[in-house]
Scaffold this motif. Structure first.
Motif, PDB file in Angstrom:
ATOM      1  N   ASP A  11       0.831  -1.216   0.000  1.00  0.00           N
ATOM      2  CA  ASP A  11       0.000   0.000   0.000  1.00  0.00           C
ATOM      3  C   ASP A  11       0.860   1.259   0.000  1.00  0.00           C
ATOM      4  O   ASP A  11       0.583   2.219  -0.716  1.00  0.00           O
ATOM      5  CB  ASP A  11      -0.929   0.019   1.226  1.00  0.00           C
ATOM      6  N   GLU A  12       1.912   1.210   0.832  1.00  0.00           N
ATOM      7  CA  GLU A  12       2.802   2.365   0.938  1.00  0.00           C
ATOM      8  C   GLU A  12       3.503   2.615  -0.416  1.00  0.00           C
ATOM      9  O   GLU A  12       3.627   3.754  -0.863  1.00  0.00           O
ATOM     10  CB  GLU A  12       3.833   2.035   2.014  1.00  0.00           C
ATOM     11  N   ALA A  13       3.942   1.510  -1.039  1.00  0.00           N
ATOM     12  CA  ALA A  13       4.631   1.628  -2.326  1.00  0.00           C
ATOM     13  C   ALA A  13       3.697   2.237  -3.374  1.00  0.00           C
ATOM     14  O   ALA A  13       4.088   3.136  -4.134  1.00  0.00           O
ATOM     15  CB  ALA A  13       5.122   0.254  -2.790  1.00  0.00           C
ATOM     16  N   ILE A  14       2.463   1.759  -3.408  1.00  0.00           N
ATOM     17  CA  ILE A  14       1.514   2.246  -4.413  1.00  0.00           C
ATOM     18  C   ILE A  14       1.170   3.712  -4.151  1.00  0.00           C
ATOM     19  O   ILE A  14       1.094   4.514  -5.091  1.00  0.00           O
ATOM     20  CB  ILE A  14       0.265   1.345  -4.448  1.00  0.00           C
ATOM     21  N   ALA A  15       0.985   4.050  -2.890  1.00  0.00           N
ATOM     22  CA  ALA A  15       0.675   5.453  -2.560  1.00  0.00           C
ATOM     23  C   ALA A  15       1.805   6.358  -3.041  1.00  0.00           C
ATOM     24  O   ALA A  15       1.564   7.431  -3.611  1.00  0.00           O
ATOM     25  CB  ALA A  15       0.470   5.598  -1.054  1.00  0.00           C
ATOM     26  N   PHE A  16       3.036   5.907  -2.867  1.00  0.00           N
ATOM     27  CA  PHE A  16       4.172   6.716  -3.309  1.00  0.00           C
ATOM     28  C   PHE A  16       4.172   6.866  -4.835  1.00  0.00           C
ATOM     29  O   PHE A  16       4.425   7.947  -5.371  1.00  0.00           O
ATOM     30  CB  PHE A  16       5.496   6.100  -2.836  1.00  0.00           C
ATOM     31  N   LEU A  17       3.874   5.750  -5.531  1.00  0.00           N
ATOM     32  CA  LEU A  17       3.852   5.788  -6.998  1.00  0.00           C
ATOM     33  C   LEU A  17       2.728   6.691  -7.502  1.00  0.00           C
ATOM     34  O   LEU A  17       2.871   7.371  -8.521  1.00  0.00           O
ATOM     35  CB  LEU A  17       3.683   4.369  -7.561  1.00  0.00           C
ATOM     36  N   VAL A  18       1.618   6.703  -6.793  1.00  0.00           N
ATOM     37  CA  VAL A  18       0.498   7.571  -7.186  1.00  0.00           C
ATOM     38  C   VAL A  18       0.907   9.039  -7.022  1.00  0.00           C
ATOM     39  O   VAL A  18       0.645   9.870  -7.890  1.00  0.00           O
ATOM     40  CB  VAL A  18      -0.761   7.245  -6.343  1.00  0.00           C
TER      41      VAL A  18
END
Lengths: 276, 157
Positions: A11-18
């Motif tokens: 989730d953290e990785a995806i939030a950063f990519l977003v």
């Protein structure tokens, strides 16, 4: 200048990519860092997935299916006992990727995300009817690998999506094999073939001969029960050749590849029908 | 590397000719083209983004018309480079239009192009596949737009 960030959850990785559209996810970095150093790609940040525990490990699920975590290095896949019978070819492919250093660094998620048409994993995963587990801002989705591979180096991955795992059907008891012809051990394949025994027939996928591995389901059905008939095998090989769309490159001409397909497919079928 | 192709469009040759001379319309048909403008009588500027696997390349292109015989032939030269990274492309192109039967235009094109720099690291074989798939995409959009226009005209007539 790019920065590496190391989130500890998907989730953290995806939030950063977003939040950072110019950032790129990075798994083992075996190909990505080389591409960065060659100035082929650029990114504001590399989002390393190395510290995300949920992407590790290969597990057998309650229904017998097997899930390989996106961050599982080739070394572990090559040694995994869960991949037996008609999934054994996946171990063989993993063990033939590049060299020991790359097999320690590179991961199945990274290889599938990069989708090099000559990559060793693609034909075995297509042959196994694997599904790609993709997680992104919209949640998790499973896509059959044949739908996932869209075109040359193009996949169904949307921005901020990550390959979080590979889902394999329960292992069948039939034998399977991965055959790779390369200029030298560790090189990308000139042509590769994955073949699994399936009842009285076979499933076959051919790599490095088009944007995605070739598969001929109708011809597979026609071949069932006739694996010991050379004419039927030859007709099957021709069906695969007809689907091929190879390119000329340093590993061989398109024409050479078309010549290799029938020979390698016939040999792979012999490998899995030893008793016939 | 040389590439060629041809495709039919269900529109009269004069309409196709006008379309290919309209930078705004062409910009909407060329995959990845975000801008196209006329610089002077015979040259255009265009911005085209090509995505190739993990690589995204944005090219600033200048198209120079070298010869034009209305409404049947355009010979042009394209030169361009990426903004930040060193890839350069150049090509010479020939496009001919014929009308084998009224209302049907046959478009024949050929191009001889070179690419160098980071994108040149990919083999020409693969580059050719990419160009082929981009040209297919162009043809579909272009033909659809023209046929749409022709039908609209018929509708109002």
């Amino acid at each position: 200048m790019s920065f590496v960030v190391s989130p500890t959850s998907v989730d953290e990785a995806i939030a950063f990519l977003v939040d950072n559209p110019e950032a790129r996810p990075m798994s083992g970095g075996a190909s990505l860092v080389a591409m960065k150093n060659a100035r082929l790609i650029e990114a504001s940040h590399f989002v390393s997935l190395a510290r995300i525990d949920s992407l590790r490990g290969i597990r057998r699920n309650a229904d017998g299916s097997v899930t390989i975590g996106g961050m599982v290095p080739h070394r572990d896949t090559a040694a995994c006992d869960l991949l037996d019978g008609d999934l054994r070819m996946i171990r063989q492919a993993a063990g033939q990727i590049a060299n020991r250093v790359v097999r320690n660094m590179g991961t199945i998620g990274g290889a599938v995300a990069n989708a090099d048409p000559a990559a060793d994993y693609l034909p075995v995963l297509v042959c196994a009817d694997a599904q790609v587990e993709i997680t992104g801002p919209g949640g998790k989705r499973l896509l059959p690998i044949r739908d996932y591979l869209v075109d040359w180096y193009e996949t169904a991955l949307e921005p901020a999506e990550i390959v979080t795992g590979i889902a394999l059907p329960p292992a069948g008891s039939g034998p399977s094999v991965y055959r790779k012809l390369a200029r030298t051990p560790g090189d990308f394949a000139t042509v590769s073939v994955a073949c699994a025994r399936d009842g009285d027939g076979v499933r076959v996928a051919v790599g490095a001969c088009g944007p995605a591995p070739l598969r001929a389901p109708e011809a597979e059905r026609a071949l069932a029960g006739q694996l010991d008939d050379p004419a039927a095998v030859a007709a099957f090989c021709e069906a695969l050749v007809a689907l091929a769309d190879p390119v000329d490159d340093v590993r061989g001409s398109a024409e050479y590849r078309l010549t290799l397909i029938p020979r390698m497919v016939a040999a792979a079928i012999r490998d899995v029908t030893g008793g016939l | 590397m040389k590439l060629e192709g041809s495709f039919p469009v269900s529109a009269p040759r004069s309409a196709v000719w006008e379309a290919i001379r309209d930078p705004g319309l062409m910009a909407r048909c060329v995959p990845g083209c975000s801008m196209a403008e006329q610089i002077d009588e015979t040259s255009y500027r265009a911005m085209v983004t090509v995505k190739f696997g993990p690589i995204t390349a944005r090219f600033n292109l200048v198209v120079e018309i070298e010869e034009e015989i209305a409404p049947e032939l355009v010979r042009s030269r394209t030169r361009g480079e990426e903004g930040t990274r060193a890839s350069t492309v150049s090509s010479t192109n020939i496009l001919t239009l014929s009308e084998p039967e009224p209302g049907i235009t046959q478009v024949d094109w050929s191009t001889d192009f070179t690419i160098s720099g980071r994108l040149g690291k990919y083999g020409l074989g693969l580059m050719k596949k990419k160009v082929e798939s981009l040209s297919t995409e162009f043809v579909q959009t272009f033909a659809a737009k023209l046929e749409e226009g022709t039908e609209a005209e018929r509708g109002t007539a």
